[in-house]
Enzyme design. Structure first.
Site, PDB file in Angstrom:
ATOM      1  N   THR A  62     -19.799  15.678  20.845  1.00  0.00           N
ATOM      2  CA  THR A  62     -19.217  15.443  22.173  1.00  0.00           C
ATOM      3  C   THR A  62     -20.030  16.120  23.282  1.00  0.00           C
ATOM      4  O   THR A  62     -20.558  17.213  23.100  1.00  0.00           O
ATOM      5  CB  THR A  62     -17.767  15.983  22.188  1.00  0.00           C
TER       6      THR A  62
ATOM      7  N   GLU B 240     -11.504  14.279  16.741  1.00  0.00           N
ATOM      8  CA  GLU B 240     -11.977  13.367  15.674  1.00  0.00           C
ATOM      9  C   GLU B 240     -11.518  11.932  15.944  1.00  0.00           C
ATOM     10  O   GLU B 240     -11.175  11.187  15.034  1.00  0.00           O
ATOM     11  CB  GLU B 240     -11.556  13.885  14.293  1.00  0.00           C
TER      12      GLU B 240
HETATM   13  C1  LIG Z   1      -9.994  21.787  20.531  1.00  0.00           C
HETATM   14  C2  LIG Z   1     -11.037  20.713  20.422  1.00  0.00           C
HETATM   15  C3  LIG Z   1     -11.970  20.771  19.412  1.00  0.00           C
HETATM   16  C4  LIG Z   1     -12.983  19.815  19.341  1.00  0.00           C
HETATM   17  N1  LIG Z   1     -13.971  19.942  18.398  1.00  0.00           N
HETATM   18  C5  LIG Z   1     -15.046  19.121  18.451  1.00  0.00           C
HETATM   19  C6  LIG Z   1     -16.178  19.347  17.599  1.00  0.00           C
HETATM   20  O1  LIG Z   1     -16.178  20.256  16.744  1.00  0.00           O
HETATM   21  N2  LIG Z   1     -17.261  18.553  17.724  1.00  0.00           N
HETATM   22  C7  LIG Z   1     -17.310  17.546  18.643  1.00  0.00           C
HETATM   23  O2  LIG Z   1     -18.324  16.864  18.713  1.00  0.00           O
HETATM   24  N3  LIG Z   1     -16.265  17.286  19.467  1.00  0.00           N
HETATM   25  C8  LIG Z   1     -15.149  18.070  19.392  1.00  0.00           C
HETATM   26  N4  LIG Z   1     -14.083  17.851  20.242  1.00  0.00           N
HETATM   27  C9  LIG Z   1     -14.155  16.758  21.197  1.00  0.00           C
HETATM   28  C10 LIG Z   1     -13.178  15.633  20.879  1.00  0.00           C
HETATM   29  O3  LIG Z   1     -13.572  14.923  19.759  1.00  0.00           O
HETATM   30  C11 LIG Z   1     -13.077  14.779  22.150  1.00  0.00           C
HETATM   31  O4  LIG Z   1     -12.374  15.549  23.108  1.00  0.00           O
HETATM   32  C12 LIG Z   1     -12.367  13.450  21.901  1.00  0.00           C
HETATM   33  O5  LIG Z   1     -13.140  12.608  21.081  1.00  0.00           O
HETATM   34  C13 LIG Z   1     -12.042  12.697  23.209  1.00  0.00           C
HETATM   35  O6  LIG Z   1     -13.124  12.661  24.071  1.00  0.00           O
HETATM   36  P1  LIG Z   1     -12.927  13.120  25.601  1.00  0.00           P
HETATM   37  O7  LIG Z   1     -12.271  14.459  25.585  1.00  0.00           O
HETATM   38  O8  LIG Z   1     -14.226  13.012  26.294  1.00  0.00           O
HETATM   39  O9  LIG Z   1     -11.900  12.103  26.204  1.00  0.00           O
HETATM   40  P2  LIG Z   1     -12.239  10.660  26.828  1.00  0.00           P
HETATM   41  O10 LIG Z   1     -13.113   9.910  25.905  1.00  0.00           O
HETATM   42  O11 LIG Z   1     -12.683  10.849  28.240  1.00  0.00           O
HETATM   43  O12 LIG Z   1     -10.803  10.004  26.810  1.00  0.00           O
HETATM   44  C14 LIG Z   1      -9.804  10.206  27.815  1.00  0.00           C
HETATM   45  C15 LIG Z   1      -8.666   9.224  27.550  1.00  0.00           C
HETATM   46  O13 LIG Z   1      -9.167   7.861  27.660  1.00  0.00           O
HETATM   47  C16 LIG Z   1      -8.875   7.163  26.474  1.00  0.00           C
HETATM   48  N5  LIG Z   1      -9.934   6.191  26.198  1.00  0.00           N
HETATM   49  C17 LIG Z   1     -11.284   6.414  26.165  1.00  0.00           C
HETATM   50  N6  LIG Z   1     -11.929   5.278  25.854  1.00  0.00           N
HETATM   51  C18 LIG Z   1     -10.972   4.319  25.687  1.00  0.00           C
HETATM   52  C19 LIG Z   1     -11.004   2.940  25.349  1.00  0.00           C
HETATM   53  N7  LIG Z   1     -12.147   2.303  25.088  1.00  0.00           N
HETATM   54  N8  LIG Z   1      -9.831   2.271  25.278  1.00  0.00           N
HETATM   55  C20 LIG Z   1      -8.650   2.919  25.504  1.00  0.00           C
HETATM   56  N9  LIG Z   1      -8.547   4.209  25.831  1.00  0.00           N
HETATM   57  C21 LIG Z   1      -9.715   4.902  25.905  1.00  0.00           C
HETATM   58  C22 LIG Z   1      -8.782   8.217  25.391  1.00  0.00           C
HETATM   59  O14 LIG Z   1      -8.045   7.769  24.257  1.00  0.00           O
HETATM   60  C23 LIG Z   1      -8.086   9.345  26.138  1.00  0.00           C
HETATM   61  O15 LIG Z   1      -6.711   9.090  26.167  1.00  0.00           O
HETATM   62  C24 LIG Z   1     -13.031  18.767  20.286  1.00  0.00           C
HETATM   63  C25 LIG Z   1     -12.039  18.685  21.290  1.00  0.00           C
HETATM   64  C26 LIG Z   1     -11.078  19.654  21.373  1.00  0.00           C
HETATM   65  C27 LIG Z   1     -10.069  19.571  22.493  1.00  0.00           C
END
Ligand SMILES: Cc1cc2nc3c(=O)[nH]c(=O)nc-3n(C[C@H](O)[C@H](O)[C@H](O)COP(=O)(O)OP(=O)(O)OC[C@H]3O[C@@H](n4cnc5c(N)ncnc54)[C@H](O)[C@@H]3O)c2cc1C
Length: 383
Positions: free
Chosen positions: A125, A364
């Site tokens: 991410t 995930e």
């Molecule tokens: C505590 C924690 C630990 C984590 N650990 C890791 C890790 O070890 N390694 C790593 O790489 N990442 C990690 N992450 C990141 C995590 O995987 C991401 O936060 C997650 O995949 C969502 O991405 P984003 O936060 O950018 O949200 P966004 O992608 O910006 O999403 C925001 C909202 O929009 C929605 N959305 C996005 N695209 C679409 C679509 N096409 N259609 C419909 N809805 C959509 C999403 O479902 C969500 O509701 C971690 C996150 C947290 C909070």
């Protein structure tokens, strides 16, 4: 099966006892101090829990997926921070290496990951690339003898403790999507690699995330996972498929834990002259939670068995992650309701699970991303 049934039963019993006698009494302390005691990390390592899913030839237990989810059903019955400590070494932090690493890379790192000497992180991410991970911008520019990495990774679990990062970076800037992405094994302490401050989170205290920053970070050519460019995104997706089943099992375990807490509370707590467990409206909440947790348990076990048979479980693993993470959200909500005011008061335990569970629907792959994966695969399967 990797273990005979007696050994497996012994492992499950020792994990259940460890959770009951060592971890549950520390839940409050870990939440308050935002730290897992060093002796617990040592005990976890001694039990072999850092290497559950790492093949035996590299020092792990080499559990099958079914065996691994059965262990997660026990380990998940306490604060998820404990599970998170071993989660990356068994899951997203090591699986890329196990699936696609070269023999030399496996021998270099897997024994130390299995023993817990080394903690690993999975750095996919970025600030601008979350659900749309294939749009990641971190670059890996090829130079004489290696690559130079630049970019920022966000919310990386266990980054503050990691000795090894699997980093996804773009080796081919002419390919904006998945095809231009490669995976690298980057050791902590490599010049140009630094960490941001530890993130303050809604829940799961004791488990830590932070930014991982690359500024002209030079890695040797043999840091390229599997020695092949352009394979990184495929590796990441395969790793997440497997991780989804593990997380689903943890959701089942947390649901079973809070159902048990709620049932005990409902039997003891009296209102209107009788235990609240005798009111049918309270019974409905208990019954709904029990039913949903059981459904999720069956889904996870069935999908894990299918994975062990070598079937493609991408769709079903996404179904498990979607259902189990949403299910535990409903279950912890009902648990707060059953506990009444006590359920809302901090440090009682139940409100902590309520906050801890929220993450499962986000990382995930969010619930929306699971829905997209499931529906896309359904349409594709139709031909
Ligand atoms: C505590 C924690 C630990 C984590 N650990 C890791 C890790 O070890 N390694 C790593 O790489 N990442 C990690 N992450 C990141 C995590 O995987 C991401 O936060 C997650 O995949 C969502 O991405 P984003 O936060 O950018 O949200 P966004 O992608 O910006 O999403 C925001 C909202 O929009 C929605 N959305 C996005 N695209 C679409 C679509 N096409 N259609 C419909 N809805 C959509 C999403 O479902 C969500 O509701 C971690 C996150 C947290 C909070």
């Amino acid at each position: 099966m990797a273990l005979d049934s007696e050994t497996m039963q012994g492992l499950l019993e020792s994990v259940a006892r460890f959770v009951r006698e060592r971890l549950r009494p520390l839940e409050h302390q870990v939440a308050q101090e935002d730290r897992i005691p060093a002796e617990i990390r040592r005990e976890i390592a001694e039990m072999g829990l850092f290497g559950l899913s790492i093949p035996e030839e590299y020092g792990g237990l080499g559990l099958t997926m079914e065996e691994e989810v059965r262990v997660a059903f026990e380990l998940g019955k306490t604060s998820p921070a404990f599970r998170s400590l071993i989660g990356t070494n068994n899951g997203i932090g090591s699986q890329g290496l196990i699936m696609d690493g070269t023999e030399e890379q496996k021998r270099r790192y897997l024994p130390r990951l299995a023993s817990g000497e080394l903690i690993s992180s999975f750095a996919l991410t970025e600030p601008e690339a979350g659900s749309d991970a294939a749009s990641l911008k971190t670059s890996a520019r090829k130079v004489e003898g290696g690559y130079i990495l630049n970019g920022t990774k966000r919310f990386i679990t266990n980054a503050p403790h990691a000795g090894l990062f699997t980093v996804f970076a773009r080796t081919d800037p002419s390919q904006p999507g998945a095809k231009g992405v490669s995976a690298f094994l980057v050791e902590a302490g490599t010049p140009g690699l630094s960490l941001g401050p530890i993130d303050k989170k809604m829940g799961q205290s004791g488990s830590h995330t932070s930014d991982v920053i690359f500024e002209d970070c030079r890695v040797p050519a043999d840091a390229l996972l599997g020695g092949r460019e352009g394979q990184g995104f495929r590796t990441a997706m395969k790793v997440l498929d497997r991780g989804r089943l593990h997380i689903s099992a943890v959701c089942v375990a947390m649901a079973e834990r809070v159902i048990d807490d709620s049932l005990r509370y409902a039997v003891e707590r009296k209102q209107f002259g009788q235990p609240i467990a005798e009111f049918q409206l309270v019974q409905a909440m208990l019954a709904d939670s029990r039913t949903e947790a059981y459904a999720a348990r069956c889904m996870v076990l069935e999908t894990a068995r299918a994975k062990d048979r070598g079937e493609d479980v991408a769709t079903d693993a996404a179904c498990c992650k979607l259902f189990a993470s949403e299910m535990v959200g409903r279950v912890v909500d009902r648990a707060v309701q059953i506990h009444g005011g006590a359920g809302y008061i901090a440090d009682h335990g139940i409100e902590r699970f309520y906050r801890d569970a929220r993450l499962f629907r986000i990382y995930e792959g969010t619930s929306q991303i699971q829905q997209i994966v499931i529906a896309r695969n359904m349409v594709k399967a139709l031909g």
